[in-house]
Design a protein around this motif. Structure first.
Motif, PDB file in Angstrom:
ATOM      1  N   ILE A   1      -2.555  -8.268 -10.413  1.00  0.00           N
ATOM      2  CA  ILE A   1      -1.459  -8.709  -9.556  1.00  0.00           C
ATOM      3  C   ILE A   1      -0.086  -8.277 -10.074  1.00  0.00           C
ATOM      4  O   ILE A   1       0.885  -8.256  -9.317  1.00  0.00           O
ATOM      5  CB  ILE A   1      -1.480 -10.245  -9.355  1.00  0.00           C
ATOM      6  N   ASP A   2       0.006  -7.928 -11.360  1.00  0.00           N
ATOM      7  CA  ASP A   2       1.296  -7.476 -11.887  1.00  0.00           C
ATOM      8  C   ASP A   2       1.387  -5.964 -12.046  1.00  0.00           C
ATOM      9  O   ASP A   2       2.368  -5.444 -12.573  1.00  0.00           O
ATOM     10  CB  ASP A   2       1.612  -8.167 -13.224  1.00  0.00           C
ATOM     11  N   HIS A   3       0.391  -5.228 -11.595  1.00  0.00           N
ATOM     12  CA  HIS A   3       0.572  -3.780 -11.469  1.00  0.00           C
ATOM     13  C   HIS A   3       1.606  -3.536 -10.366  1.00  0.00           C
ATOM     14  O   HIS A   3       1.605  -4.220  -9.345  1.00  0.00           O
ATOM     15  CB  HIS A   3      -0.746  -3.098 -11.099  1.00  0.00           C
ATOM     16  N   ASN A   4       2.469  -2.562 -10.563  1.00  0.00           N
ATOM     17  CA  ASN A   4       3.564  -2.367  -9.607  1.00  0.00           C
ATOM     18  C   ASN A   4       3.980  -0.901  -9.564  1.00  0.00           C
ATOM     19  O   ASN A   4       3.612  -0.121 -10.438  1.00  0.00           O
ATOM     20  CB  ASN A   4       4.763  -3.246  -9.992  1.00  0.00           C
ATOM     21  N   LYS A   5       4.744  -0.537  -8.550  1.00  0.00           N
ATOM     22  CA  LYS A   5       5.085   0.878  -8.339  1.00  0.00           C
ATOM     23  C   LYS A   5       6.170   1.383  -9.277  1.00  0.00           C
ATOM     24  O   LYS A   5       6.624   2.525  -9.144  1.00  0.00           O
ATOM     25  CB  LYS A   5       5.497   1.116  -6.896  1.00  0.00           C
ATOM     26  N   PHE A   6       6.586   0.550 -10.233  1.00  0.00           N
ATOM     27  CA  PHE A   6       7.566   0.984 -11.228  1.00  0.00           C
ATOM     28  C   PHE A   6       6.905   1.297 -12.571  1.00  0.00           C
ATOM     29  O   PHE A   6       7.574   1.676 -13.523  1.00  0.00           O
ATOM     30  CB  PHE A   6       8.643  -0.086 -11.406  1.00  0.00           C
ATOM     31  N   CYS A   7       5.585   1.109 -12.639  1.00  0.00           N
ATOM     32  CA  CYS A   7       4.825   1.371 -13.862  1.00  0.00           C
ATOM     33  C   CYS A   7       3.443   1.910 -13.507  1.00  0.00           C
ATOM     34  O   CYS A   7       3.013   1.852 -12.360  1.00  0.00           O
ATOM     35  CB  CYS A   7       4.645   0.079 -14.687  1.00  0.00           C
ATOM     36  N   GLY A   8       2.751   2.429 -14.511  1.00  0.00           N
ATOM     37  CA  GLY A   8       1.341   2.744 -14.385  1.00  0.00           C
ATOM     38  C   GLY A   8       0.986   3.740 -13.292  1.00  0.00           C
ATOM     39  O   GLY A   8       1.773   4.610 -12.904  1.00  0.00           O
ATOM     40  N   GLU A   9      -0.235   3.600 -12.793  1.00  0.00           N
ATOM     41  CA  GLU A   9      -0.764   4.542 -11.807  1.00  0.00           C
ATOM     42  C   GLU A   9       0.028   4.521 -10.508  1.00  0.00           C
ATOM     43  O   GLU A   9       0.215   5.555  -9.864  1.00  0.00           O
ATOM     44  CB  GLU A   9      -2.243   4.235 -11.539  1.00  0.00           C
ATOM     45  N   LEU A  10       0.518   3.344 -10.111  1.00  0.00           N
ATOM     46  CA  LEU A  10       1.269   3.241  -8.853  1.00  0.00           C
ATOM     47  C   LEU A  10       2.577   4.027  -8.912  1.00  0.00           C
ATOM     48  O   LEU A  10       2.991   4.633  -7.922  1.00  0.00           O
ATOM     49  CB  LEU A  10       1.526   1.774  -8.511  1.00  0.00           C
ATOM     50  N   LEU A  11       3.235   4.027 -10.067  1.00  0.00           N
ATOM     51  CA  LEU A  11       4.462   4.823 -10.222  1.00  0.00           C
ATOM     52  C   LEU A  11       4.142   6.312 -10.136  1.00  0.00           C
ATOM     53  O   LEU A  11       4.859   7.076  -9.479  1.00  0.00           O
ATOM     54  CB  LEU A  11       5.131   4.506 -11.557  1.00  0.00           C
ATOM     55  N   ALA A  12       3.053   6.725 -10.771  1.00  0.00           N
ATOM     56  CA  ALA A  12       2.667   8.145 -10.733  1.00  0.00           C
ATOM     57  C   ALA A  12       2.344   8.583  -9.305  1.00  0.00           C
ATOM     58  O   ALA A  12       2.697   9.697  -8.892  1.00  0.00           O
ATOM     59  CB  ALA A  12       1.466   8.372 -11.648  1.00  0.00           C
ATOM     60  N   ILE A  13       1.695   7.720  -8.530  1.00  0.00           N
ATOM     61  CA  ILE A  13       1.393   8.035  -7.128  1.00  0.00           C
ATOM     62  C   ILE A  13       2.679   8.189  -6.337  1.00  0.00           C
ATOM     63  O   ILE A  13       2.844   9.131  -5.546  1.00  0.00           O
ATOM     64  CB  ILE A  13       0.520   6.926  -6.506  1.00  0.00           C
ATOM     65  N   ASP A  14       3.615   7.253  -6.529  1.00  0.00           N
ATOM     66  CA  ASP A  14       4.883   7.279  -5.809  1.00  0.00           C
ATOM     67  C   ASP A  14       5.645   8.570  -6.102  1.00  0.00           C
ATOM     68  O   ASP A  14       6.176   9.218  -5.193  1.00  0.00           O
ATOM     69  CB  ASP A  14       5.710   6.054  -6.208  1.00  0.00           C
ATOM     70  N   GLU A  15       5.683   8.974  -7.359  1.00  0.00           N
ATOM     71  CA  GLU A  15       6.395  10.200  -7.741  1.00  0.00           C
ATOM     72  C   GLU A  15       5.695  11.441  -7.192  1.00  0.00           C
ATOM     73  O   GLU A  15       6.359  12.401  -6.776  1.00  0.00           O
ATOM     74  CB  GLU A  15       6.505  10.282  -9.264  1.00  0.00           C
ATOM     75  N   PHE A  16       4.373  11.420  -7.165  1.00  0.00           N
ATOM     76  CA  PHE A  16       3.629  12.554  -6.609  1.00  0.00           C
ATOM     77  C   PHE A  16       3.981  12.763  -5.138  1.00  0.00           C
ATOM     78  O   PHE A  16       4.226  13.895  -4.702  1.00  0.00           O
ATOM     79  CB  PHE A  16       2.125  12.303  -6.759  1.00  0.00           C
ATOM     80  N   ASN A  17       4.014  11.686  -4.383  1.00  0.00           N
ATOM     81  CA  ASN A  17       4.306  11.795  -2.944  1.00  0.00           C
ATOM     82  C   ASN A  17       5.729  12.274  -2.679  1.00  0.00           C
ATOM     83  O   ASN A  17       5.976  12.999  -1.714  1.00  0.00           O
ATOM     84  CB  ASN A  17       4.060  10.459  -2.257  1.00  0.00           C
ATOM     85  N   LYS A  18       6.659  11.870  -3.515  1.00  0.00           N
ATOM     86  CA  LYS A  18       8.038  12.306  -3.352  1.00  0.00           C
ATOM     87  C   LYS A  18       8.195  13.797  -3.661  1.00  0.00           C
ATOM     88  O   LYS A  18       9.033  14.482  -3.081  1.00  0.00           O
ATOM     89  CB  LYS A  18       8.960  11.490  -4.251  1.00  0.00           C
ATOM     90  N   LYS A  19       7.361  14.286  -4.543  1.00  0.00           N
ATOM     91  CA  LYS A  19       7.470  15.671  -5.001  1.00  0.00           C
ATOM     92  C   LYS A  19       6.753  16.647  -4.076  1.00  0.00           C
ATOM     93  O   LYS A  19       7.169  17.808  -3.949  1.00  0.00           O
ATOM     94  CB  LYS A  19       6.891  15.781  -6.422  1.00  0.00           C
TER      95      LYS A  19
END
Length: 285
Positions: free
Chosen positions: A210-228
């Motif tokens: 529940i504390d995984h978030n888009k500012f850390c970990g795999e979710l952050l990497a996914i977010d950056e991939f989509n932006k790129k």
């Protein structure tokens, strides 16, 4: 494998994910377990490592539809190899069903997890040298299975040696915990568009707390991939829970696609001669 049945965490998952489902589904599951086909057992979540079974079935099915002769199945974060062996077992079964050849390839440091680089790697959850490989190597791998050991940001390039004609990357499991390691693993999608299915299946292991978030970990990497990336986008399966028999499984929210928007399979010219789809109006004679 049978030792896992007696683990408390396994029974907790069964309680949370299956006992709360309609009793008729659980009763039918017993019959499917005894008499059902392999595909039906996947439908009823009866094949160990359900996200692998479901994801691989989706990958093989799409590969057959797109007339791909051979697919690559990839796991980042192999540890002692349980998941890699499981992928090999399920792939062998599905290859016989869909008549699509395969190869399973694992990537791991071989030394356990590297040192975290910053807060983005969730150092409060994962630590240096966690999940060692315990001497895993290529000498005792299942059929059509191998592993590359070393830093992921260097070894992922070796995958090109396996991308022969009419071979595509169809399934990727990412279980490397860190943001930095996930960012390296996602480089597997940096090759040309023709080396992937129109939608490649991805399982992300470390996004379920529940504390995984888009500012850390795999979710952050996914977010950056989509932006790129403009024509490659990673998104969750849409309404997957609504399409599954057992809807309480945690892994349903861990299944993603890498949508290959430049895939030839998506070209409108390929579909111009397809049979017209017609929906009749029952209120008209």
């Amino acid at each position: 494998m049978f030792k896992k049945i007696f683990l408390l965490r396994i029974w907790k998952r069964i309680y949370l994910e299956r006992i709360g489902e309609p009793i008729i589904y659980n009763i039918i599951s017993l019959f499917v377990f005894i008499f059902g086909s392999f595909l039906k057992k996947i439908d009823y979540d009866l094949v160990p490592r359900q996200p692998y079974a479901f994801g691989l079935n989706e990958a093989f099915k799409r590969s057959a539809e797109e007339k791909v002769k051979k697919i690559l199945i990839i796991e980042f974060g192999v540890a002692s190899g349980t998941g890699l062996f499981n992928l090999a077992y399920i792939s062998r079964k599905l290859s016989n069903i869909y008549k699509v050849d395969y190869e399973v390839i694992g990537f791991d440091s071989g030394k356990g997890m590297p040192k975290p680089t910053s807060y983005r790697d969730h150092p409060e959850k994962y630590r240096f040298k966690d999940f060692p490989s315990l001497g895993l190597n290529n000498k005792k791998m299942p059929l059509k299975t191998k592993i590359y050991l070393g830093p992921i940001n260097k070894t992922y390039k070796f995958i090109k040696n396996n991308l022969k004609k009419n071979t595509k990357i169809a399934f990727v499991s990412i279980d490397v915990d860190y943001y930095s390691s996930t960012k390296s693993a996602l480089k597997i999608f940096n090759f040309k568009h023709s080396l992937y299915l129109s939608s490649t299946v991805i399982y992300f292991d470390d996004i379920n707390n529940i504390d995984h978030n888009k500012f850390c970990g795999e979710l952050l990497a996914i977010d950056e991939f989509n932006k790129k990336n403009k024509f490659k986008k990673i998104t969750k399966f849409t309404q997957l829970k609504n399409w599954r028999i057992f809807k309480n499984a945690i892994w349903l929210d861990q299944m993603y696609f890498m949508h290959n928007l430049n895939s030839k399979y998506r070209n409108p010219k390929n579909w111009k001669n397809e049979t017209q789809q017609i929906i009749k109006n029952p209120y008209r004679n």
